[in-house]
Design an enzyme around this catalytic site. Structure first.
Site, PDB file in Angstrom:
ATOM      1  CE1 TYR A  18      -4.171   1.907   0.525  1.00 50.18           C
ATOM      2  CE2 TYR A  18      -2.533   3.491   1.289  1.00 50.18           C
ATOM      3  CZ  TYR A  18      -3.808   3.210   0.838  1.00 50.18           C
ATOM      4  OH  TYR A  18      -4.719   4.222   0.686  1.00 50.18           O
TER       5      TYR A  18
ATOM      6  CD  GLN B 299     -11.521   2.429  -1.036  1.00 49.48           C
ATOM      7  OE1 GLN B 299     -11.731   2.437   0.174  1.00 49.48           O
ATOM      8  NE2 GLN B 299     -11.406   3.529  -1.756  1.00 49.48           N
TER       9      GLN B 299
ATOM     10  CG  ASN C 126      -6.159   7.136   5.573  1.00 48.72           C
ATOM     11  OD1 ASN C 126      -6.449   5.952   5.753  1.00 48.72           O
ATOM     12  ND2 ASN C 126      -6.760   7.873   4.657  1.00 48.72           N
TER      13      ASN C 126
ATOM     14  CB  SER D 145       7.487   9.923  11.895  1.00 43.87           C
ATOM     15  OG  SER D 145       8.853   9.618  11.702  1.00 43.87           O
TER      16      SER D 145
ATOM     17  CD  GLN E  67      11.632  11.677  11.758  1.00 38.08           C
ATOM     18  OE1 GLN E  67      10.710  10.884  11.625  1.00 38.08           O
ATOM     19  NE2 GLN E  67      12.520  11.884  10.794  1.00 38.08           N
TER      20      GLN E  67
ATOM     21  CG  HIS F  91       7.300  12.779   8.796  1.00 44.84           C
ATOM     22  ND1 HIS F  91       7.126  12.281   7.531  1.00 44.84           N
ATOM     23  CD2 HIS F  91       8.553  12.415   9.163  1.00 44.84           C
ATOM     24  CE1 HIS F  91       8.233  11.649   7.141  1.00 44.84           C
ATOM     25  NE2 HIS F  91       9.101  11.719   8.116  1.00 44.84           N
TER      26      HIS F  91
ATOM     27  CD  GLU G 293       9.589   5.831  12.982  1.00 45.86           C
ATOM     28  OE1 GLU G 293       9.329   5.448  11.827  1.00 45.86           O
ATOM     29  OE2 GLU G 293       9.126   6.888  13.460  1.00 45.86           O
ATOM     30  CG  HIS G 294      13.719   7.478  13.045  1.00 45.71           C
ATOM     31  ND1 HIS G 294      12.440   7.992  12.898  1.00 45.71           N
ATOM     32  CD2 HIS G 294      13.942   6.720  11.939  1.00 45.71           C
ATOM     33  CE1 HIS G 294      11.922   7.575  11.765  1.00 45.71           C
ATOM     34  NE2 HIS G 294      12.806   6.802  11.158  1.00 45.71           N
TER      35      HIS G 294
ATOM     36  CG  ASP H 139      13.390   9.083   6.716  1.00 50.71           C
ATOM     37  OD1 ASP H 139      13.132   8.052   7.357  1.00 50.71           O
ATOM     38  OD2 ASP H 139      13.024  10.215   7.068  1.00 50.71           O
TER      39      ASP H 139
ATOM     40  CD  GLU I 228       0.509 -33.373  26.429  1.00 51.80           C
ATOM     41  OE1 GLU I 228       0.032 -33.546  25.280  1.00 51.80           O
ATOM     42  OE2 GLU I 228       1.400 -32.553  26.680  1.00 51.80           O
TER      43      GLU I 228
ATOM     44  CG  HIS J 274      -1.029 -37.323  19.948  1.00 46.32           C
ATOM     45  ND1 HIS J 274      -2.365 -37.105  19.762  1.00 46.32           N
ATOM     46  CD2 HIS J 274      -0.386 -36.216  19.474  1.00 46.32           C
ATOM     47  CE1 HIS J 274      -2.542 -35.914  19.215  1.00 46.32           C
ATOM     48  NE2 HIS J 274      -1.357 -35.359  19.017  1.00 46.32           N
TER      49      HIS J 274
END
Length: 436
Positions: free
Chosen positions: A136, A197, A220, A243, A265, A268, A333-334, A367, A421, A426
């Site tokens: 995506y 979708q 999003n 971010s 950052q 963003h 994250e960074h 990046d 068991e 088995h």
């Protein structure tokens, strides 16, 4: 002249620091009931009506009226055309970045393995790629060709047979850089679809869009909610939050450099988070002054201001070891270790998506073109998650081959445990192989 930036100043040695930090880090990125309901309705419609639902939603959400899915499908020739249309400078940059990303990820490839025990029993692991991966990519003005490279190249290096990409083209806006990146990364098919979708189409398949095994890539809140909803039907990479960057500095780096790293950052979006840790209070003052002086020169100054004022912070720590403790608490994250000897701190860092070592390693190179993946765990999930990589597009199957002797010996143990068991079948299945 704009008003001075109001960025939080904290002291990690104060008794209430932990409470302030928790408030600063708090992120409510969970979808509300309304979003969840709309996403579920969209997924149900795509499952029930396939291509027809995709065409309807594309008209409703992207303002693009088409008569068939052929109008929402781009072939390989169209991707190659995009590569020709971009500027020579852009093509060179994309090719340079793509090669570095490819070389780095080739180091992640793991071979299948096995070993043989003295009695001839063979144990091992067979590693195989996914058949088809779905990517995506956000569309329109918020287009990121770098994300195409970072998501598609590891899949191809892993050996994925087919990479399918979806990218919305609101009102017909097509980003040639994104398509050029798809061409270089080896994307096989592109559909100009977006939103929940598109996620549903890749998860369940339609008459035109093939069903994939895993969906990766940012989006999003509707895309993130849809990915969460279809998880289990397909694999997903992660549910990413805003971010983040955390900079640890000894006070000796140019404050303008650090300010711009924090901006990298903050620009963003308004929910991004930029934090600086330093034992030098005067340096924190200098960085704050740089932030105020440089802010107005940014194209996205308004976004950066909101981000820094709502979620940013300049934090005084006792020393660099203390900074590492706070960093592990944040699990960013960074993480930039902008210090004289970053190697000395590396062993103390337990939780971080990517670690940028030294004064000359800004997060921005990660990046785009350093090589390691920029798809990283956010919102503290670096405590248990890793960057996207080749391993995300591969499966591991255990391999077990018993020799007659091995089956007899293993069967004895299996029998005892199975009967313990109360799983008689088995036990007897194993016992049949035991030599008298």
């Amino acid at each position: 002249m704009n008003a001075p930036l109001k960025i939080a100043r904290l002291d990690a040695s104060q008794s209430d620091f932990s409470q302030h930090l928790d408030t600063l880090l708090a992120w409510e990125g969970v979808s509300d009931k309304g979003v969840n309901q709309r996403v579920e309705e969209i997924i149900a419609a795509v499952r029930a009506r396939g291509d027809a639902a995709l065409i309807e939603y594309t008209a409703r959400f992207d303002g693009l009226d088409v008569s068939s899915m052929a109008d929402l499908t781009l072939d390989r020739a169209r991707l190659e055309l995009a590569l020709e249309r971009i500027t020579p400078e852009q093509r060179t940059a994309l090719e340079f970045a793509a090669e570095r990303i490819r070389v780095y990820h080739e180091h992640q490839v793991q071979p299948s393995w096995r070993y043989t025990e003295p009695d001839g029993t063979i144990l091992g692991q067979q590693i195989t790629p996914l058949d088809r991966a779905g990517l995506y990519v956000p569309g329109g003005k918020a287009s990121y060709p770098s994300s195409v490279l970072m998501n598609a190249i590891p899949a191809k290096v892993a050996g994925v047979r087919e990479v399918v990409m979806v990218v919305p083209t609101p009102r017909g806006e097509i980003n040639e850089l994104v398509l050029a990146a798809a061409c270089l990364a080896g994307v096989d098919r592109v559909f100009t679809l977006g939103g929940a979708q598109a996620v549903a189409a890749m998860a369940y398949g339609t008459e035109t869009v093939p069903r994939v095994d895993k969906i990766v890539g940012p989006g999003n809140i509707y895309v993130a909610t849809a990915k969460r909803s279809v998880f289990g039907q397909v694999g997903i990479d992660m549910i990413a939050g805003p971010s983040e960057i955390l900079v640890v500095c000894d006070g000796q780096t140019d404050p303008d450099w650090i300010a711009m790293d924090l901006f990298s950052q903050a620009e963003h979006d308004e929910d991004a988070q930029s934090i600086l840790l330093s034992p030098d209070a005067d340096f924190l003052d200098a960085v704050e002054a740089s932030l105020n002086r440089l802010l107005d020169g940014l194209e996205r100054a308004d976004i950066a201001r909101v981000s820094l004022e709502n979620r940013g912070a300049l934090i005084k720590v006792d020393n660099l070891e203390h900074a590492c403790e706070v960093s592990n608490r944040i699990a960013p994250e960074h993480l930039e270790l902008s210090v004289a000897d970053p190697e000395s701190l590396l062993s103390q860092i337990r939780h971080a998506g990517a670690i940028f070592m030294g004064r000359y390693t800004p997060e921005a190179v990660g990046d785009y073109c350093a090589g390691p993946n920029h798809v990283l765990p956010t919102s503290g999930t670096a405590r248990f998650s890793s960057p996207l990589g080749v391993y995300d597009f591969q499966k591991r199957s255990s391999v077990i081959f018993c020799s007659p002797e091995g089956a007899s010996e293993l069967g004895k143990t299996a029998s005892v445990l199975a009967r313990g068991e109360s799983l008689t079948a088995h036990a007897r299945s194993a016992e049949y192989r035991i030599k008298p």
